[in-house]
Enzyme design. Structure first.
Site, short mmCIF file in Angstrom:
data_model
loop_
_atom_site.label_atom_id
_atom_site.label_comp_id
_atom_site.label_asym_id
_atom_site.label_seq_id
_atom_site.Cartn_x
_atom_site.Cartn_y
_atom_site.Cartn_z
N HIS A 86 0.80 -1.23 0.00
CA HIS A 86 0.00 0.00 0.00
C HIS A 86 0.84 1.28 0.00
CE1 HIS A 86 -3.51 -2.43 0.26
NE2 HIS A 86 -3.62 -2.55 1.57
N HIS B 219 -9.87 2.16 0.14
CA HIS B 219 -9.86 1.03 1.07
C HIS B 219 -11.02 1.11 2.08
CE1 HIS B 219 -8.24 -2.40 3.08
NE2 HIS B 219 -7.04 -2.31 2.57
N GLU C 193 -11.65 -3.65 -3.01
CA GLU C 193 -10.65 -2.67 -3.45
C GLU C 193 -10.46 -2.83 -4.96
OE1 GLU C 193 -7.16 -3.25 -0.72
OE2 GLU C 193 -8.63 -4.55 0.24
C1 GLA Z 1 -5.36 -5.25 1.82
C2 GLA Z 1 -4.34 -6.30 1.90
C3 GLA Z 1 -4.55 -6.97 3.18
C4 GLA Z 1 -4.43 -6.02 4.32
C5 GLA Z 1 -5.40 -4.96 4.21
C6 GLA Z 1 -5.21 -3.93 5.30
O1 GLA Z 1 -6.61 -5.78 1.70
O2 GLA Z 1 -4.39 -7.23 0.85
O3 GLA Z 1 -3.65 -8.01 3.30
O4 GLA Z 1 -3.18 -5.44 4.30
O5 GLA Z 1 -5.26 -4.36 2.93
O6 GLA Z 1 -4.96 -4.48 6.51
#
Ligand code: GLA
Length: 360
Positions: free
Chosen positions: A116, A189, A323
């Site tokens: 991220h 997110h 997402e």
């Molecule tokens: C995304 C990632 C997860 C986790 C979330 C936040 O979905 O794929 O593994 O990191 O973000 O916790």
């Protein structure tokens, strides 16, 4: 909780302070209210969606996203609740990639991998903001992400516009340009819970996905490079089923969905991706996107240590995220859809979260 007004209201935008970061920067909150009384609240810290009030079958407005009432919690303990994620959402294996034969290393902040956007991704930056009435009340966030920040090449200018339309869609438009070739993959997110905003689990929500394939991943959640059929796997949401039905059949630990579904549309045009229906409240969410994939995540890492709005204790599976994005680690998989943005071209994506009442 308040009753949705039957008399059309005048759409409006309210701006107020949301406190000051620990580094002393002022943060603002923008509440967009449409003609039916639905509202979306966003802050310029992380271009983050903090609240989303939409009606249920009894016309009761309720919050359908997890979030905090205070800035400090967003700074110190948010697992990306509602945030705009970039420069590259999800993982880059070992934080290593090459663009035009130049090699780059970005910080590893998730075990041995980059997640991220790194330690200070777009979710932790202060964005410039302005508002307008365009397709409903809107807030436009802009960010200059300088060359070399978190290891990425090129000065990237990003614009993200959130609009709450008159028919209860939260429309998110993304634009970006660069002065050097760079990978880019932006997403939002938001953690959804259509029942109660996160006070109970989402295992009874009924999901359907327009996805016949997914990208199997290793134990670190890095795609192994295959595009596999969902048929006969827990990832088969081609027919509506509850989130909980096959969740325990996923790999772990932790068990749950944290996987990229390959959308039937393959991206490019605004197409249906995922539908979620919550039987008790009658709320239905349709996610539409121009992206080729969605990371379906069921809050597997939530463990009750985070207290959110209204003293909610966010436990495992108290939310689901859709997402919309390119596939994880695309930059290291030439067969996955391209994520490199070149100077002179404009990155554009649209994702819409459309809210309705009633199962279709
Ligand atoms: C995304 C990632 C997860 C986790 C979330 C936040 O979905 O794929 O593994 O990191 O973000 O916790």
């Amino acid at each position: 909780m308040f009753q949705a007004n039957l008399v059309p209201m005048i759409p409006r935008i309210e701006k107020k302070s949301f406190g000051t970061t620990q580094a002393g920067e002022p943060v603002h909150q923008f509440t967009l209210t449409n003609a039916t009384g639905a509202s979306a609240t966003l802050i310029d810290y992380g271009a983050t969606l903090t609240r989303l009030l939409v009606p249920d079958k009894n016309k009761q407005m309720g919050d359908v996203v997890l979030g905090f009432d205070d800035l400090r919690s967003y700074e110190d303990q948010s697992p990306y609740f509602g945030a705009t994620v970039g420069r590259v959402a999800n993982r880059i294996a070992h934080g290593l990639f090459a663009v035009d034969e130049r090699r780059y290393a970005v910080p590893v902040n998730n075990g041995p991998h980059h997640l991220h956007g790194g330690f200070k991704g777009y979710d932790k930056r202060i964005w410039a903001a302005d508002t307008a009435m365009a397709e409903g009340p809107s807030v436009r966030f802009t960010l200059l992400d300088p060359d070399g920040t978190e290891g990425y090449p090129g000065n990237v200018r990003v614009t993200v516009i959130f609009s709450l339309t008159h028919d209860n869609a939260l429309k998110i438009q993304y634009f970006a340009t660069t002065d050097k070739p760079t990978p880019i993959n932006l997403t939002n997110h938001a953690y959804f819970n259509l029942k109660d905003g996160g006070q109970s689990d989402v295992l009874g929500h009924i999901l359907q996905a327009h996805a016949d394939f997914y990208t199997p991943a290793d134990a670190d959640l890095i795609p192994i490079g295959k595009i596999a059929t969902v048929s006969g796997t827990p990832f088969d949401f081609t027919q509506p089923k509850s989130i909980g039905k096959d969740l325990q059949a996923t790999d772990g630990p932790p068990k749950g969905y944290d996987h990229n579904l390959v959308l039937r549309s393959h991206g490019g045009s605004l197409s249906p991706a995922v539908t979620a229906y919550e039987p008790a409240t009658g709320r239905r969410l349709e996610v539409w996107t121009t992206e080729p994939g969605v990371q379906l995540y069921t809050g597997n890492f939530l463990n009750g240590s985070i207290k959110g709005r209204n003293n909610s204790v966010y436990q495992q599976y108290h939310a689901f995220c859709v997402e919309a994005q390119h596939y994880p680690d695309s930059i290291n998989h030439p067969k996955f859809p391209e994520t490199v943005l070149h100077p002179g071209t404009v990155y554009r994506q649209i994702t819409e979260y459309r809210f309705f009442v009633g199962e279709k």
